[in-house]
Motif scaffolding. Structure first.
Motif, mmCIF file in Angstrom:
data_model
loop_
_atom_site.group_PDB
_atom_site.id
_atom_site.type_symbol
_atom_site.label_atom_id
_atom_site.label_comp_id
_atom_site.label_asym_id
_atom_site.label_seq_id
_atom_site.Cartn_x
_atom_site.Cartn_y
_atom_site.Cartn_z
ATOM 1 N N LEU A 226 34.421 86.376 53.554
ATOM 2 C CA LEU A 226 34.799 85.109 52.921
ATOM 3 C C LEU A 226 35.991 85.302 51.994
ATOM 4 C CD1 LEU A 226 31.633 83.075 51.836
ATOM 5 C CD2 LEU A 226 33.443 82.384 53.407
ATOM 6 N N ARG A 227 35.926 86.349 51.176
ATOM 7 C CA ARG A 227 37.028 86.597 50.240
ATOM 8 C C ARG A 227 38.329 86.880 50.993
ATOM 9 N NH1 ARG A 227 32.934 89.666 47.672
ATOM 10 N NH2 ARG A 227 33.827 91.604 48.487
ATOM 11 N N GLU A 228 38.236 87.659 52.044
ATOM 12 C CA GLU A 228 39.422 87.980 52.847
ATOM 13 C C GLU A 228 39.993 86.726 53.496
ATOM 14 O OE1 GLU A 228 39.917 89.845 57.201
ATOM 15 O OE2 GLU A 228 38.962 91.218 55.770
ATOM 16 N N SER A 229 39.127 85.894 54.064
ATOM 17 C CA SER A 229 39.589 84.670 54.717
ATOM 18 C C SER A 229 40.210 83.720 53.709
ATOM 19 C CB SER A 229 38.417 83.988 55.433
ATOM 20 O OG SER A 229 37.829 84.849 56.389
ATOM 21 N N GLU A 230 39.613 83.659 52.536
ATOM 22 C CA GLU A 230 40.131 82.803 51.462
ATOM 23 C C GLU A 230 41.496 83.306 50.990
ATOM 24 O OE1 GLU A 230 38.265 80.929 47.339
ATOM 25 O OE2 GLU A 230 37.532 82.847 48.108
ATOM 26 N N ALA B 242 47.220 75.213 51.172
ATOM 27 C CA ALA B 242 46.584 73.899 51.330
ATOM 28 C C ALA B 242 45.163 73.990 51.875
ATOM 29 C CB ALA B 242 47.424 73.017 52.247
ATOM 30 N N ALA B 243 44.689 75.195 52.126
ATOM 31 C CA ALA B 243 43.304 75.385 52.555
ATOM 32 C C ALA B 243 42.547 76.066 51.426
ATOM 33 C CB ALA B 243 43.249 76.230 53.821
ATOM 34 N N ARG B 244 41.459 75.480 51.025
ATOM 35 C CA ARG B 244 40.716 76.085 49.918
ATOM 36 C C ARG B 244 39.218 76.063 50.201
ATOM 37 N NH1 ARG B 244 41.716 70.815 47.932
ATOM 38 N NH2 ARG B 244 39.965 69.841 46.830
ATOM 39 N N LEU B 245 38.547 77.059 49.648
ATOM 40 C CA LEU B 245 37.105 77.210 49.793
ATOM 41 C C LEU B 245 36.432 76.908 48.467
ATOM 42 C CD1 LEU B 245 34.563 78.234 51.384
ATOM 43 C CD2 LEU B 245 35.103 80.513 50.472
ATOM 44 N N GLU B 246 35.390 76.106 48.512
ATOM 45 C CA GLU B 246 34.569 75.835 47.333
ATOM 46 C C GLU B 246 33.143 76.277 47.638
ATOM 47 O OE1 GLU B 246 34.950 71.786 45.982
ATOM 48 O OE2 GLU B 246 37.048 71.681 46.651
ATOM 49 N N HIS C 8 43.783 85.008 52.630
ATOM 50 C CA HIS C 8 44.854 84.867 53.611
ATOM 51 C C HIS C 8 45.047 83.425 54.082
ATOM 52 C CE1 HIS C 8 45.595 89.137 53.938
ATOM 53 N NE2 HIS C 8 44.313 89.367 54.120
ATOM 54 N N ALA C 9 44.237 82.511 53.596
ATOM 55 C CA ALA C 9 44.375 81.109 53.998
ATOM 56 C C ALA C 9 45.636 80.510 53.368
ATOM 57 C CB ALA C 9 43.146 80.308 53.557
ATOM 58 N N PRO C 10 46.213 79.513 54.024
ATOM 59 C CA PRO C 10 47.381 78.851 53.420
ATOM 60 C C PRO C 10 46.993 78.147 52.127
ATOM 61 C CG PRO C 10 46.584 77.623 55.324
ATOM 62 C CD PRO C 10 45.845 78.923 55.325
ATOM 63 N N GLN D 280 36.145 80.896 59.685
ATOM 64 C CA GLN D 280 36.978 80.486 60.812
ATOM 65 C C GLN D 280 37.816 79.254 60.475
ATOM 66 O OE1 GLN D 280 37.663 81.959 63.542
ATOM 67 N NE2 GLN D 280 36.082 83.522 63.757
ATOM 68 N N LEU D 281 37.260 78.335 59.716
ATOM 69 C CA LEU D 281 38.042 77.166 59.293
ATOM 70 C C LEU D 281 39.218 77.598 58.421
ATOM 71 C CD1 LEU D 281 35.157 74.662 58.479
ATOM 72 C CD2 LEU D 281 36.842 74.400 60.315
ATOM 73 N N LEU D 282 38.985 78.519 57.503
ATOM 74 C CA LEU D 282 40.066 79.004 56.641
ATOM 75 C C LEU D 282 41.122 79.752 57.440
ATOM 76 C CD1 LEU D 282 37.874 80.283 53.677
ATOM 77 C CD2 LEU D 282 39.356 78.267 53.653
ATOM 78 N N ARG D 283 40.705 80.432 58.498
ATOM 79 C CA ARG D 283 41.618 81.217 59.316
ATOM 80 C C ARG D 283 42.414 80.377 60.310
ATOM 81 N NH1 ARG D 283 40.514 86.902 59.896
ATOM 82 N NH2 ARG D 283 39.219 87.582 58.147
ATOM 83 N N ARG D 284 42.138 79.086 60.365
ATOM 84 C CA ARG D 284 42.866 78.235 61.297
ATOM 85 C C ARG D 284 44.314 78.009 60.861
ATOM 86 N NH1 ARG D 284 42.052 77.941 65.966
ATOM 87 N NH2 ARG D 284 42.783 75.803 66.182
ATOM 88 N N GLY D 285 44.612 78.289 59.576
ATOM 89 C CA GLY D 285 45.976 78.117 59.089
ATOM 90 C C GLY D 285 46.366 76.664 58.900
ATOM 91 N N ARG D 286 45.376 75.794 58.690
ATOM 92 C CA ARG D 286 45.610 74.365 58.527
ATOM 93 C C ARG D 286 45.141 73.932 57.142
ATOM 94 N NH1 ARG D 286 46.906 75.782 63.076
ATOM 95 N NH2 ARG D 286 46.546 74.668 65.063
ATOM 96 N N PRO D 287 45.702 72.856 56.614
ATOM 97 C CA PRO D 287 45.171 72.316 55.363
ATOM 98 C C PRO D 287 43.709 71.897 55.546
ATOM 99 C CG PRO D 287 47.314 71.363 55.861
ATOM 100 C CD PRO D 287 46.887 72.110 57.093
#
Length: 458
Positions: free
Chosen positions: A104-108, A114-118, A110-112, A23-30
């Motif tokens: 998770l992979r899908e959200s990652e 400036a948004a990254r998952l570790e 489509h994320a902008p 959900q954080l990645l899907r917010r479209g924010r850095p």
């Protein structure tokens, strides 16, 4: 001047943590999102790490989307693997774990930019608030990570050891404390006899697993009331509809709510409905009802009515119910309402003393192994998790007096020992049961995860 990119450390890689990270990645924010898991792949947790096909979800596929605004998300994904899956299908837990990894992979993807998952495999040992109060340091073995927000998505912990005489038995390999730990049941050899503590959903899954492993039958299962989970109705469930007027009126008491629920269940049955619709309607308002109860009323519910609520609320998949019924009818499984009083090693076995419900006499059962199927522990004062112990030591969390979890504000902010909401530490997952009661299943958790992401990353 570059814009500050907030760092989120989400501790827990099961459903709750995965849902929050997505959900954080899907917010479209850095954003920098660190998802921390103790071991293994993300999204599995305890519930969805099982490789056994007989372990199926106890909710139809149509109710298992991880996204509250896309009810068919899981069904669409599952049908890419098996086009026979429908919204009323009960799929394996292992497949659902794969779905959460895919989410998770899908959200990652489509994320902008400036948004990254570790993804981080490790054990968080402490959270140290920084002096300014608007950030904290998450401490790992050999690493310290500064976070703007820390989300406790700690999931379910191993069952507590029941009080009994001879508890040194719990330190032996004849006792399996947590059957969901991968490989925990490997100590049980073919043709050995087994006593299971608890008669809920875990027992049903473990009974099927042990039977598959070729243990000596019958299997024995005991709990205080000897109640088995009720069965989900076959096919899709219609909308339950609201409860009748009166539930939001005083007096707010367990006895009154029970009378109203029984009356509603009878009325639905007389009009061609089902008691399950009453439970579904009550589930929707359970957080509000729970928050309106006094401590005395909550205690009354937990002492007298919780087992009955649990077996009606936490129902089994029809295929699981049929398999267990077959074992009961054939005598391969024996369920008793009894309390375990103690353990004593006897000639390579363990003698378990039980007292059947309603009796003053005791019965001695000799078995090779005892498996704890009583369900997850939630008393943070006794779990023994290093992170929770550190937070308790810093007075950053306030345990619920009934051992249901930790106390939080309405937005999920963790309350400290003085009752003050944190600005950096939040919670989602089963530990919210203390304040919301309904905080253990996907329909509730996905909504909580989405609202928390919106709160933290507006």
């Amino acid at each position: 001047m570059s814009r500050h990119v907030p760092t989120f450390v989400v501790i827990g890689g099961g459903f709750s943590g995965t849902a929050v990270a997505a959900q954080l990645l899907r917010r479209g924010r850095p954003a920098r999102v660190l998802l921390v898991n103790r071991f293994g792949p993300m999204g599995r947790g305890v519930a969805y790490g099982t490789p056994i096909e007989a372990h199926v979800l106890n909710v139809p596929a149509g109710g298992m989307s991880a996204l509250p605004d896309d009810a068919d998300h899981f069904v669409r994904w599952a049908r890419t693997r098996d086009d026979s899956i429908r919204s009323d299908s009960y799929v394996s837990r292992g497949i659902y774990g794969e779905y959460l990894e895919a989410l998770l992979r899908e959200s990652e993807h489509h994320a902008p930019r400036a948004a990254r998952l570790e993804r981080l495999v490790g054990v968080a040992r402490d959270v140290e608030p920084r002096p300014e109060g608007d950030s904290a340091v998450v401490v790992f073995a050999g690493a310290r990570i500064v976070a703007d927000f820390v989300v406790l998505a700690l999931g379910n912990y191993s069952p507590a050891n029941p009080a009994a005489v001879g508890t040194e038995f719990y330190e032996t390999d004849r006792y399996v404390r947590d059957p969901w730990i991968r490989g925990a049941l490997d100590v049980v050899r073919p043709n050995e006899s087994v006593l299971m503590l608890g008669t809920g959903l875990t027992m049903m899954d473990i009974a099927l697993d042990l039977s598959r492993r070729g243990v000596r039958l019958p299997l024995f299962a005991v709990s205080r009331h000897g109640l088995l989970p009720r069965e989900h109705r076959p096919g899709p469930s219609p909308a339950a509809g609201p409860l009748p007027a009166g539930f939001d009126s005083p007096p707010r008491s367990v006895a009154r709510y029970t009378r109203l629920l029984r009356r509603d269940a009878v009325a639905r049955a007389e009009s061609g409905g089902d008691w399950r619709d009453t439970v579904a309607a009550a589930r929707a308002v359970a957080p509000a009802l729970w928050s309106g109860l006094t401590a005395d009323e909550r205690g009354r519910f937990l002492r007298h009515l919780r087992p009955w609520w649990d077996v009606h609320r936490h129902r089994s998949a029809p295929v699981t119910a049929r398999a267990i019924e077959k074992m009961l009818v054939s005598g391969d499984l024996s369920v008793r309402a009894a309390r375990v009083l103690g353990y004593r090693p006897v000639a390579g076995e363990v003698e378990v003393t039980i007292r059947p419900r309603g009796s003053t006499e005791t019965v001695r059962v000799h078995v090779d192994r005892v498996v704890n199927c009583t369900g997850p522990s939630s008393d943070v004062r006794r779990i023994g998790d290093p992170l929770l112990d550190a937070l308790l030591g810093r007075a950053l969390v306030r345990p619920d007096p009934f051992g249901l979890g930790i106390e939080t504000a309405a937005d999920g902010a963790v309350l400290d020992a003085a009752g003050r909401p944190s600005r950096t530490l939040y919670c989602v997952g089963p530990l919210l049961k203390a304040d919301r009661w309904e905080a253990t299943a996907v329909p509730e958790l996905r909504g909580l995860a989405a609202r928390l992401a919106e709160r933290l990353l507006p």
